[in-house]
Design a protein around this motif. Sequence first.
Motif, short mmCIF file in Angstrom:
data_model
loop_
_atom_site.label_atom_id
_atom_site.label_comp_id
_atom_site.label_asym_id
_atom_site.label_seq_id
_atom_site.Cartn_x
_atom_site.Cartn_y
_atom_site.Cartn_z
N HIS A 261 26.47 -62.74 4.44
CA HIS A 261 27.57 -63.02 3.51
C HIS A 261 28.20 -64.38 3.80
O HIS A 261 28.49 -65.16 2.89
N ARG B 146 26.11 -54.17 9.91
CA ARG B 146 27.28 -54.92 9.42
C ARG B 146 27.24 -56.37 9.90
O ARG B 146 27.65 -57.28 9.18
N GLN C 212 29.01 -60.02 -5.56
CA GLN C 212 29.52 -59.38 -4.35
C GLN C 212 29.47 -57.86 -4.45
O GLN C 212 29.16 -57.18 -3.47
N SER C 213 29.76 -57.32 -5.61
CA SER C 213 29.76 -55.86 -5.77
C SER C 213 28.38 -55.27 -5.53
O SER C 213 28.24 -54.19 -4.94
N THR D 215 26.09 -50.26 1.43
CA THR D 215 26.43 -48.84 1.46
C THR D 215 25.19 -47.96 1.33
O THR D 215 25.05 -46.95 2.02
N TYR E 257 24.81 -58.09 7.74
CA TYR E 257 25.41 -58.29 6.43
C TYR E 257 26.46 -59.39 6.48
O TYR E 257 26.55 -60.23 5.59
N ASP F 144 27.69 -55.34 -1.75
CA ASP F 144 28.42 -54.27 -1.07
C ASP F 144 27.74 -52.92 -1.28
O ASP F 144 27.64 -52.10 -0.37
#
Length: 299
Positions: free
Chosen positions: A109, A102, A77-78, A85, A105, A81
């Motif tokens: 997700h 978004r 997940q990191s 960004t 994304y 993310d």
Amino acid sequence: MATPAPPPGGRGPGRTRRWRSRAESARQEAERRFPVITELTARLLSVNVLDAATRLAAQLFLTAVPFILVAAAFTPQSVRDQLLTSARDVFGLTGASEDQLRQLYGAQHSGQDGTRQATGVIGALVALLSATASSRAMGRVCQRAWQLPKTSARMAVWRWFTWIITWVAVLVLQGPMRDGFGAGLWLGVPLIFVMDVGLWWWTQRFLLGGRVPWLLLLPGAVLTAGAMTALSVTARIYMPTALNHSLATYGSLGSVFTLLSWLIAICVVITVTLTAGAVLATQPPLALPLNRIRNRHKA
């Protein structure tokens, strides 16, 4: 019979020959005084800049972007993310364009497990194999810039995979580096420039199979890094307005055309700067000091 009078003002075949002679003399003088310019012009014509850049942009858009989306489904997940960004910061997205990113994304997700099941390891490998088309296109740009023949497939295959994976990893790091790891653009822009120099330096050496010495590849790396850094700053000014206008006017299809047009512009710049770097490294006045440095290191 009277002799015909010459054309008024000295016009005629004689004057045309004089013009051609003067033009040829001017061309030869320019080649003597500015060999870099004449060689660069000839090299760019042989590379066929627009065709090479369009092919590269198409391969990146059709194969590299889908591979990034598939690869994101298999990362922690990191990492996902950070990829979000980086994509937002690279293009400076705001407003409707940021909302669309978004939404994409969020859909990815929420469907992460489904994406993994639908693609599986074999599907991810197929996406990676398709993405190597971008590596091959970039390799052709480097080969044409240096006027080198193609490398054998046996030597090049593993390089295609390594190059595309490395670039995806670098894309993940773009966000924090562009922000100077929290310090701001005053540190982020120099960091991006230094990273781009190293990346394009390595890209040429790697995709050319080590056939060109490191030192000769440095001018192209510096030129490309400078141009890409300038484009990254320009993107934060131009892209949000252009994308939001395209979304409002044409919907999602408009944003696709805008991104593809920007990608073609980037690839044109890459093709020109890599070719210019190859010419600068092999023509006076830069070729002489570079060769001296090479010979000094060899000694």
